[in-house]
Every structure is written in C-alpha cells, then in structure tokens.
Design a protein around this motif. Structure first.
Motif, PDB file in Angstrom:
ATOM      1  N   SER A  40       0.826  -1.214   0.000  1.00  0.00           N
ATOM      2  CA  SER A  40       0.000   0.000   0.000  1.00  0.00           C
ATOM      3  C   SER A  40       0.856   1.258   0.000  1.00  0.00           C
ATOM      4  O   SER A  40       0.401   2.336  -0.401  1.00  0.00           O
ATOM      5  N   CYS A  41       2.119   1.134   0.429  1.00  0.00           N
ATOM      6  CA  CYS A  41       3.005   2.305   0.469  1.00  0.00           C
ATOM      7  C   CYS A  41       3.353   2.803  -0.929  1.00  0.00           C
ATOM      8  O   CYS A  41       3.662   3.987  -1.113  1.00  0.00           O
ATOM      9  N   VAL A  42       3.301   1.917  -1.910  1.00  0.00           N
ATOM     10  CA  VAL A  42       3.657   2.306  -3.282  1.00  0.00           C
ATOM     11  C   VAL A  42       2.658   3.318  -3.851  1.00  0.00           C
ATOM     12  O   VAL A  42       3.054   4.415  -4.268  1.00  0.00           O
ATOM     13  N   PRO A  43       1.356   3.017  -3.902  1.00  0.00           N
ATOM     14  CA  PRO A  43       0.412   4.005  -4.444  1.00  0.00           C
ATOM     15  C   PRO A  43       0.316   5.264  -3.600  1.00  0.00           C
ATOM     16  O   PRO A  43       0.105   6.358  -4.142  1.00  0.00           O
ATOM     17  N   VAL A  44       0.460   5.131  -2.277  1.00  0.00           N
ATOM     18  CA  VAL A  44       0.390   6.317  -1.416  1.00  0.00           C
ATOM     19  C   VAL A  44       1.537   7.265  -1.738  1.00  0.00           C
ATOM     20  O   VAL A  44       1.346   8.481  -1.885  1.00  0.00           O
ATOM     21  N   LEU A  45       2.739   6.733  -1.863  1.00  0.00           N
ATOM     22  CA  LEU A  45       3.891   7.572  -2.194  1.00  0.00           C
ATOM     23  C   LEU A  45       3.722   8.214  -3.579  1.00  0.00           C
ATOM     24  O   LEU A  45       3.974   9.410  -3.756  1.00  0.00           O
ATOM     25  N   LEU A  46       3.290   7.418  -4.552  1.00  0.00           N
ATOM     26  CA  LEU A  46       3.102   7.943  -5.899  1.00  0.00           C
ATOM     27  C   LEU A  46       2.036   9.039  -5.923  1.00  0.00           C
ATOM     28  O   LEU A  46       2.146  10.026  -6.655  1.00  0.00           O
ATOM     29  N   TRP A  47       0.992   8.857  -5.123  1.00  0.00           N
ATOM     30  CA  TRP A  47      -0.088   9.846  -5.074  1.00  0.00           C
ATOM     31  C   TRP A  47       0.416  11.161  -4.503  1.00  0.00           C
ATOM     32  O   TRP A  47       0.157  12.241  -5.052  1.00  0.00           O
ATOM     33  N   VAL A 107      12.044  -1.173  -7.764  1.00  0.00           N
ATOM     34  CA  VAL A 107      11.914   0.120  -7.091  1.00  0.00           C
ATOM     35  C   VAL A 107      12.516   1.249  -7.929  1.00  0.00           C
ATOM     36  O   VAL A 107      11.916   2.324  -8.088  1.00  0.00           O
ATOM     37  N   ASP A 108      13.700   1.030  -8.467  1.00  0.00           N
ATOM     38  CA  ASP A 108      14.359   2.073  -9.264  1.00  0.00           C
ATOM     39  C   ASP A 108      13.539   2.452 -10.489  1.00  0.00           C
ATOM     40  O   ASP A 108      13.563   3.599 -10.943  1.00  0.00           O
ATOM     41  N   LYS A 109      12.812   1.494 -11.027  1.00  0.00           N
ATOM     42  CA  LYS A 109      12.020   1.752 -12.228  1.00  0.00           C
ATOM     43  C   LYS A 109      10.757   2.546 -11.929  1.00  0.00           C
ATOM     44  O   LYS A 109      10.365   3.412 -12.728  1.00  0.00           O
ATOM     45  N   TRP A 110      10.130   2.282 -10.776  1.00  0.00           N
ATOM     46  CA  TRP A 110       8.799   2.823 -10.537  1.00  0.00           C
ATOM     47  C   TRP A 110       8.688   3.867  -9.432  1.00  0.00           C
ATOM     48  O   TRP A 110       7.681   4.593  -9.368  1.00  0.00           O
ATOM     49  N   ILE A 111       9.651   3.933  -8.540  1.00  0.00           N
ATOM     50  CA  ILE A 111       9.527   4.814  -7.373  1.00  0.00           C
ATOM     51  C   ILE A 111      10.367   6.077  -7.547  1.00  0.00           C
ATOM     52  O   ILE A 111      11.578   5.988  -7.774  1.00  0.00           O
ATOM     53  N   PRO A 112       9.764   7.254  -7.430  1.00  0.00           N
ATOM     54  CA  PRO A 112      10.523   8.513  -7.526  1.00  0.00           C
ATOM     55  C   PRO A 112      11.408   8.689  -6.289  1.00  0.00           C
ATOM     56  O   PRO A 112      11.093   8.188  -5.210  1.00  0.00           O
ATOM     57  N   GLU A 113      12.486   9.408  -6.462  1.00  0.00           N
ATOM     58  CA  GLU A 113      13.417   9.615  -5.343  1.00  0.00           C
ATOM     59  C   GLU A 113      13.131  10.946  -4.661  1.00  0.00           C
ATOM     60  O   GLU A 113      13.378  12.016  -5.210  1.00  0.00           O
TER      61      GLU A 113
END
Length: 245
Positions: A40-47, A107-113
C-alpha cells in the motif's frame, strides 16, 4: 477530520489504494494521516508525489508486479497452497545480494526519489528483525519502499527489514482498511499446515487491531487481476469512510 488511516499491504492488490486516495481527494479531506505498510506504500507515495500520474503509474507497473512478487499476488490461502514450490522456497536460503538487486530493480524503475520527511501526513512502516519491532521509515523513498515491500517467501530481508504486513498485518490507526483474505482451507498436505502457521499470527494481530480501531472497513475482491476493478473497490471504501465519519 483528524484521523489516522491505516492500510494493510501483504498482497499486491493494495496497489489499488490509489482509488481510496482519489475518493479522499474528491471529498477535500486533508487533515488525515496515512499509515501504510507493504504494498500500500507504493500508491500512497506515488499519489503524494504526483496525484495526476499516480493511477497511470500503477496500471503500467501492474503486470510487472505480478511477475516480481509471485507469492504476494493472491490473497487466498487456497491459491497459495496450490503451489508446492512455496514449501521449497521457505526451506532454502535466498541469496541476499540477488534478492536485493531484484527488489531494487523494481523500485528504481517505478519509485521517484524524494525524502519521506517532506511528505506531510504519511508514515511508511516496516518491521526491523534485528530490533524485533515495527518502525516508521524516513530518508530516501527508494530505500524506504524497498524495505517496506520485502515479502519473505520470495525475498530475503533488506538491512534486516521486511514488510510489516508479514509480521503484524497492519499498523495501528483510528481507521483500519484491510483486504480480507480467503482463509477457508482444509489442511491436507504439509504446505497447508505451513501456510496456516505462517499466517495465523498476523491474522490474529489484525483482528486485535480491528477491535481497537474506531472504524474497520474490510474489502473483499471478486477479481484479483483487474487493477481497474480493484481501484474502484478501494474508491467505494473511501466513500464509505467519508459517509461514516
């Protein structure tokens, strides 16, 4: 509204949480804190990074997530039990280096830093095996997400961290939003008993946290593969929460 909303994250269907956040956004809810764990942390961070592109990012990563996290793809003990390879995976040692490389590739592909501290009202939880306690992660977003989504069946811990969802199910909160697993299984084989013993503790802890929360919203899915339908189900749950509060 001043609420701590806690999300589970033990399966990749929690990527659909983006629908929940859309419901909150449409209602203008701002005075809330999101306590996330696992996927759930993935969509929350992206949002929080960019709400305008979050859903598109989730739909693009969806099929890749199924391949990267095969054991976390089905919230059903029956479905998990069908794979005898799970027993072998849990018995053999997973190479820590290659395991971390695989997670970081995703993670490197989909998560912003970004720095987690720069996002107000967001707490990302993981479980620290070395200290035997749950922790709120801070610092680099890529490193935090990598630690938060480690699913022990497929991956070894990253710096002694694994998904909090695997251990205690969900963080504490005023509102608990949780995908209800299909737990109906009649143990007949060794893998069945292994799965039951593995998940029974976290299921019991979730039950306790649900009892303490002001509101619990359980989500049952009919389709585990359709991210659009899953996101809509989370959206409906968001509307339900808004109506209740």
């Amino acid at each position: 509204m001043n609420l701590q909303i806690s999300l589970g994250g033990d399966v990749i269907q929690y990527l659909g949480v983006v629908g929940l956040l859309k419901a909150f956004d449409e209602a203008g809810l701002k005075d809330i804190q999101i306590n996330c764990s696992g996927f759930s942390c993935v969509p929350v961070l992206l949002w929080y990074y960019n709400k305008n592109t979050a859903y598109n990012m989730i739909t693009r990563m969806w099929e890749e997530a199924f391949k990267a996290f095969p054991s976390a793809s089905k919230p059903s003990l029956k479905e998990l039990a069908k794979s005898f390879s799970i027993l072998l995976k849990m018995q053999k040692r997973i190479d820590a280096t290659s395991s971390k490389e695989k997670i970081m590739e995703f993670v490197d592909k989909w998560i912003p830093e970004i720095k987690i501290e720069n996002i107000e009202n967001l707490k990302i939880y993981a479980y620290n095996l070395k200290e035997s306690k749950e922790e709120v992660l801070c610092g680099n977003s890529k490193e935090a997400i990598a630690k938060a989504i480690v699913y022990p069946i497929d991956f070894s811990p990253i710096d002694s961290y694994i998904s909090l969802s695997w251990v205690v199910g969900i963080p504490d909160g005023d509102v608990i939003i949780y995908l209800d697993w299909d737990k109906d299984i009649q143990p007949q084989k060794a893998t069945h008993y292994l799965l039951i013993s593995t998940f029974s503790r976290s299921f019991e802890l979730v039950k306790q946290k649900k009892a303490k929360a002001r509101l619990y919203i359980g989500i049952n899915l009919k389709n585990y593969r359709d991210i659009s339908a899953i996101s809509k189900r989370f959206y409906v749950s968001g509307i339900q929460l808004i109506s209740s509060c």
